[in-house]
Design a protein around this motif. Structure first.
Motif, mmCIF file in Angstrom:
data_model
loop_
_atom_site.group_PDB
_atom_site.id
_atom_site.type_symbol
_atom_site.label_atom_id
_atom_site.label_comp_id
_atom_site.label_asym_id
_atom_site.label_seq_id
_atom_site.Cartn_x
_atom_site.Cartn_y
_atom_site.Cartn_z
ATOM 1 N N HIS A 113 -10.391 -0.805 6.154
ATOM 2 C CA HIS A 113 -10.818 -1.373 4.788
ATOM 3 C C HIS A 113 -11.018 -2.897 4.944
ATOM 4 O O HIS A 113 -11.879 -3.458 4.076
ATOM 5 N N ARG A 168 -6.879 2.813 9.348
ATOM 6 C CA ARG A 168 -7.300 2.981 8.190
ATOM 7 C C ARG A 168 -7.200 1.818 7.274
ATOM 8 O O ARG A 168 -8.423 1.250 6.876
ATOM 9 N N ARG A 172 -10.724 -3.071 -4.876
ATOM 10 C CA ARG A 172 -12.010 -2.889 -3.959
ATOM 11 C C ARG A 172 -11.674 -2.298 -2.695
ATOM 12 O O ARG A 172 -12.472 -1.449 -2.084
ATOM 13 N N ARG A 186 0.564 4.386 0.131
ATOM 14 C CA ARG A 186 -0.012 5.586 0.661
ATOM 15 C C ARG A 186 0.667 5.141 2.106
ATOM 16 O O ARG A 186 0.750 6.277 2.925
ATOM 17 N N SER A 187 1.208 4.257 2.582
ATOM 18 C CA SER A 187 1.783 4.076 3.998
ATOM 19 C C SER A 187 2.756 2.869 3.867
ATOM 20 O O SER A 187 2.802 2.350 2.934
ATOM 21 N N LEU A 217 0.928 -1.031 -0.076
ATOM 22 C CA LEU A 217 -0.066 -0.134 0.081
ATOM 23 C C LEU A 217 0.894 1.232 0.160
ATOM 24 O O LEU A 217 1.591 1.572 0.998
ATOM 25 N N PHE A 237 -8.863 -1.352 -1.213
ATOM 26 C CA PHE A 237 -7.633 -0.463 -0.854
ATOM 27 C C PHE A 237 -7.327 0.524 -2.024
ATOM 28 O O PHE A 237 -6.363 1.060 -2.203
ATOM 29 N N HIS A 238 -8.266 0.925 -2.607
ATOM 30 C CA HIS A 238 -8.099 1.987 -3.988
ATOM 31 C C HIS A 238 -7.503 3.278 -3.425
ATOM 32 O O HIS A 238 -6.799 3.874 -4.075
ATOM 33 N N GLU A 239 -8.066 3.684 -2.128
ATOM 34 C CA GLU A 239 -7.581 5.000 -1.762
ATOM 35 C C GLU A 239 -6.173 4.619 -1.144
ATOM 36 O O GLU A 239 -5.461 5.705 -0.990
ATOM 37 N N GLU A 240 -5.529 3.599 -0.841
ATOM 38 C CA GLU A 240 -4.241 3.427 -0.469
ATOM 39 C C GLU A 240 -3.175 3.046 -1.384
ATOM 40 O O GLU A 240 -2.189 2.803 -1.150
ATOM 41 N N ARG A 241 -3.666 3.245 -2.760
ATOM 42 C CA ARG A 241 -2.926 2.939 -3.604
ATOM 43 C C ARG A 241 -1.962 1.583 -3.856
ATOM 44 O O ARG A 241 -0.952 1.488 -3.624
ATOM 45 N N ASP A 289 -2.562 5.213 9.879
ATOM 46 C CA ASP A 289 -2.519 4.750 8.521
ATOM 47 C C ASP A 289 -2.847 3.214 8.805
ATOM 48 O O ASP A 289 -3.602 2.570 8.023
#
Length: 332
Positions: free
Chosen positions: A230, A226, A252, A20-21, A18, A254-258, A223
């Motif tokens: 999910h 979050r 589906r 983003r983190s 992920l 973790f789309h916000e977590e890239r 992080d």
């Protein structure tokens, strides 16, 4: 669940990160691996469930290790299930599958319906053996939780200072035609190790054991929470069903977590037992010891607890006082 054909992502472990983190993860699906493990034994259903959970944990954890040879997980317990042992063997060459094997030792007369009620006081152990010329590593944590997955999470927090989360689903599925077999799917999240982890003596978990929140600072904790929220939304059929590939599941959840995926690792059921290994294990015994192991038929027999292979050996060829060399008496 009804399935007709083997899926492309069965018996694979998919690594991901992920971006983003500082969180990495694995998605595992086991099908033929579990069939290979469980068909060797006549386990009661609650014991099968425990072995399936351990095999899934082994696939997920084994793929995170930089292994040259073997990862082993063990549960030692004072309950009806005395021991569960699993091995994960690293691929022998790039592109080849990893191999998993597992077995359980239990008191059949004491087994009860709820799987974890068969696991009493004891410990969860992780053993890493990188092969000849290295010193094996072992770490343990107590069995004080509701699931084996909880025990594994506590091990990583307590022994490795790595916040870890497992979400596992497993059970029997029915193929077209009515054939039943075990399937399992799961996901592992793990916070990336810090350069200089802060080691704590006690934590907020049961008995003072460490939890993820005891290890992470405020931003890392945000992080981590979050990502776990999910993962809380995942459904059973998304982990073990036929309709959602692991890559789509990651988007589906973790789309916000890239999420970023890497090459998947195939896994297979596989045992490393052999006649040579049996002979080697008996090489420490004297002729008198070997005589005590000899049957009325004048043979020494051995069975592999993992795969059920049966070996029949000439006692004169065994031990450090062997009279003659082996001439292929083994029968697997």
């Amino acid at each position: 669940m009804t399935l007709g054909t083997k899926l492309a992502w069965d018996d694979t472990v998919l690594p991901f990160q992920l971006d983003r983190s500082d969180i990495r993860g694995r998605v595992a699906r086991l099908d033929g691996v579990l069939d290979g493990i469980l068909k060797q034994h006549d386990y009661p259903a609650p014991v099968e469930a425990l072995v399936a959970e351990m095999a899934l944990l082994t696939a997920l954890i084994g793929q995170t290790m930089k292994l040259r040879w073997k990862l082993s997980l063990q549960v030692q317990s004072k309950g009806p299930v005395r021991m569960i042992a699993t091995d994960f063997y690293a691929p022998e060459a790039e592109g080849e599958p990893a191999r998993i094997r597992a077995y359980a030792s239990f008191d059949r007369d004491r087994v009860v319906q709820r799987p974890m009620d068969n696991v009493g006081e004891g410990y969860f152990a992780v053993l890493i053996d990188q092969g000849k010329g290295t010193t094996p590593y072992q770490g343990i944590s107590p069995l004080v939780h509701e699931t084996l997955s909880d025990a594994a999470q506590t091990y990583f927090a307590q022994s490795e200072q790595l916040p870890t989360r497992f979400e596992l689903k497993f059970g029997r599925s029915t193929e077209a035609g009515g054939t039943e077999h075990w399937r399992a799917g799961g996901m592992m999240l793990q916070h990336m190790p810090k350069a200089s982890p802060h080691v704590q003596e006690g934590g907020s978990g049961e008995g003072g054991l460490l939890e993820a929140t005891d290890i992470l600072d405020d931003e890392e904790g945000e992080d981590w929470n979050r990502a776990n929220l999910h993962l809380d939304t995942v459904e059973e059929m998304e982990l073990i069903g036929p309709s959602l590939p692991p890559t789509d599941l990651l988007v589906r959840l973790f789309h916000e977590e890239r999420p970023r995926v890497f090459d998947s690792q195939p896994v297979r059921f596989g045992c490393t037992c052999s006649e040579d290994r049996v002979r080697q294990s008996l090489s420490i015994y004297s002729a008198k010891d070997i005589e005590k192991m000899t049957t009325d038929d004048g043979l020494v027999t051995a069975d592999c607890q993992f795969c059920g292979a049966h070996y029949v050996l000439d006692p004169k060829t065994l031990g450090f006082e062997a009279e003659t060399e082996a001439k292929g008496h083994g029968d697997a």
